[in-house]
Design a protein around this motif. Structure first.
Motif, PDB file in Angstrom:
ATOM      1  N   ASN A  67      13.468 -43.850 -10.317  1.00 15.20           N
ATOM      2  CA  ASN A  67      14.110 -42.989  -9.333  1.00 15.20           C
ATOM      3  C   ASN A  67      14.161 -41.537  -9.818  1.00 15.20           C
ATOM      4  OD1 ASN A  67      15.731 -42.538  -6.873  1.00 15.20           O
ATOM      5  ND2 ASN A  67      17.381 -42.131  -8.320  1.00 15.20           N
ATOM      6  N   ALA A  68      14.485 -41.364 -11.105  1.00 20.18           N
ATOM      7  CA  ALA A  68      14.499 -40.012 -11.661  1.00 20.18           C
ATOM      8  C   ALA A  68      13.112 -39.383 -11.607  1.00 20.18           C
ATOM      9  CB  ALA A  68      15.008 -40.042 -13.101  1.00 20.18           C
ATOM     10  N   ASP A  69      12.102 -40.194 -11.906  1.00 13.58           N
ATOM     11  CA  ASP A  69      10.723 -39.707 -11.856  1.00 13.58           C
ATOM     12  C   ASP A  69      10.359 -39.264 -10.440  1.00 13.58           C
ATOM     13  OD1 ASP A  69       8.199 -39.063 -12.597  1.00 13.58           O
ATOM     14  OD2 ASP A  69       7.496 -41.113 -12.878  1.00 13.58           O
ATOM     15  N   LEU A  70      10.765 -40.076  -9.454  1.00 20.87           N
ATOM     16  CA  LEU A  70      10.464 -39.733  -8.061  1.00 20.87           C
ATOM     17  C   LEU A  70      11.197 -38.464  -7.629  1.00 20.87           C
ATOM     18  CD1 LEU A  70      10.539 -43.271  -6.401  1.00 20.87           C
ATOM     19  CD2 LEU A  70       8.537 -41.864  -6.865  1.00 20.87           C
ATOM     20  N   LEU A  71      12.460 -38.328  -8.071  1.00 24.38           N
ATOM     21  CA  LEU A  71      13.216 -37.130  -7.705  1.00 24.38           C
ATOM     22  C   LEU A  71      12.582 -35.870  -8.293  1.00 24.38           C
ATOM     23  CD1 LEU A  71      16.890 -38.388  -8.123  1.00 24.38           C
ATOM     24  CD2 LEU A  71      15.690 -37.891  -5.982  1.00 24.38           C
ATOM     25  N   ALA A  72      12.163 -35.968  -9.564  1.00 22.98           N
ATOM     26  CA  ALA A  72      11.521 -34.819 -10.195  1.00 22.98           C
ATOM     27  C   ALA A  72      10.183 -34.499  -9.531  1.00 22.98           C
ATOM     28  CB  ALA A  72      11.328 -35.079 -11.684  1.00 22.98           C
TER      29      ALA A  72
END
Length: 375
Positions: A174-179
């Protein structure tokens, strides 16, 4: 699973302490009996020492940050204390305490080692029961009964461990997608600004330039009316301002690293990200922005997983044509530093863009990363 949890789940620790206390109450409430060679008071002293020793080994395993070998030693100490209670005072209920050992094995060991640990413990218990408990009708059935409870504890802890790892993987994804979304948003915004700048320059700029030239031609034919003079002045000023707007639109291109990096840290509630981005920092190349984000992302993961850090400090600055990155945390490196896939991946990303990454252990024992790349 390659992940080792640093601590046991709090509910398991509390239940283990409750089991230890309950077994202790039962132990002290029953009459102890000797073999005729050892005084009863000595048996009581041995039983108290073994029961207390199990608690000491358990708390050491839970509270002391240790390597895998040390944790196996703490678990072995607990198992030996239980075997001592089974052998010295022939205390049947002590075998229940092996469930605590099984739960720790499920938390810290891989599947093969879990099976080996349970097999060794139960074989040892079978040997003790068969040799010393002559009045027990079926030693094997007795051991299998306790082994089934151990397997039940292993299954519960294993599924809890798997769920926690899955939750962390999803959080990182999820963090990867947000970034990534932040980078794509910045890219789309820059593309739109560039399109607007080109349209203003090519269309409006062209028309205004033609209008200025026509007004100059009229001015050469003779005296101008004051309104025509004012129109010529306004047109010239408008063309100058338009060129300034186009230049500003082009200059404002770049990636919002602060938003993207905070998006990476959001799924890690136990780790706070402290950013220090230089005022003159301006990143236009998406490859540079992505490399910086991925290095910070890996540093966040390593700090939370291996160093138990609560704060990660990230500084990014520009030095001529180079972008410099410095990462530090408040954790502590527990083992000799051996660069793994994470650190190698960081270094490879920076080297691809003409940079490099260096690591060092600070005086307080934390890991510090310093890198640079061309951007």
């Amino acid at each position: 699973m390659s992940r080792r949890f640093l601590v046991l789940p709090a509910p398991f620790v509390l239940v283990s302490l409750l089991v230890w206390l309950t077994i202790g109450i039962e132990l002290w409430s029953r009459p102890l009996f000797g073999t005729g060679l050892v005084a009863k008071s000595s048996l009581e002293l041995v039983a108290a020492g073994l029961h207390a020793g199990l608690l000491v080994f358990f708390l050491a395993a839970v509270l002391i940050p240790s390597r895998a070998v040390a944790r196996c030693g703490w678990m072995a100490g607990q198992a030996l204390c239980v075997m001592g209670l089974l052998a010295v005072v022939r205390y049947n209920s002590a075998a229940v305490l092996l469930i605590i050992v099984a739960g720790q094995a499920a938390q810290w060991l891989e599947r093969t080692w879990i099976a080996a640990a349970l097999l060794a413990v139960n074989v040892a218990m079978y040997g003790v029961v068969r040799a010393l408990w002559s009045d027990l009708p079926s030693p094997l059935l007795h051991v299998l009964l306790h082994a089934s409870f151990q397997l039940f504890a292993v299954a519960l802890i294993w599924f809890a461990r798997s769920a926690e790892e899955a939750r962390e993987r999803l959080a990182h994804i999820n963090a990867d997608l947000l970034a990534t979304r932040a980078l794509l948003s910045d890219s789309a915004r820059d593309a739109e600004r560039l399109r607007m700048a080109r349209e203003l320059h090519d269309v409006a700029g062209h028309k205004l330039t033609a209008l200025v030239l026509n007004l100059r031609a009229v001015a050469q034919d003779g005296p101008l009316d004051s309104r025509l003079v004012q129109a010529q002045t306004l047109t010239t000023e408008l063309l100058t301002e338009l060129r300034g707007v186009v230049q500003a639109l082009r200059a404002e291109r770049g990636f919002d690293l602060e938003t993207a990096m905070h998006a990476l840290a959001a799924p890690l509630p136990g780790t706070r990200l402290s950013l220090d981005l230089a005022p003159d920092l301006h990143i236009e190349d998406p490859r540079v922005a992505e490399a910086l984000l991925r290095v910070v992302q890996e540093a966040l993961t390593n700090s939370a997983r291996h160093a138990e850090a609560t704060c990660l400090s990230v500084g990014v600055s520009r030095d001529g044509s180079q972008v410099r990155l410095r990462i530090d945390d408040d954790g502590r490196v527990r083992e000799p530093l051996k660069p793994g896939h994470g650190l190698q991946g960081m270094q490879e990303r920076l080297r691809t863009l003409g940079g490099d990454l260096t690591t060092r252990i600070t005086a307080r024992g934390s890991l510090q990363l310093e890198g640079w790349l061309r951007g």
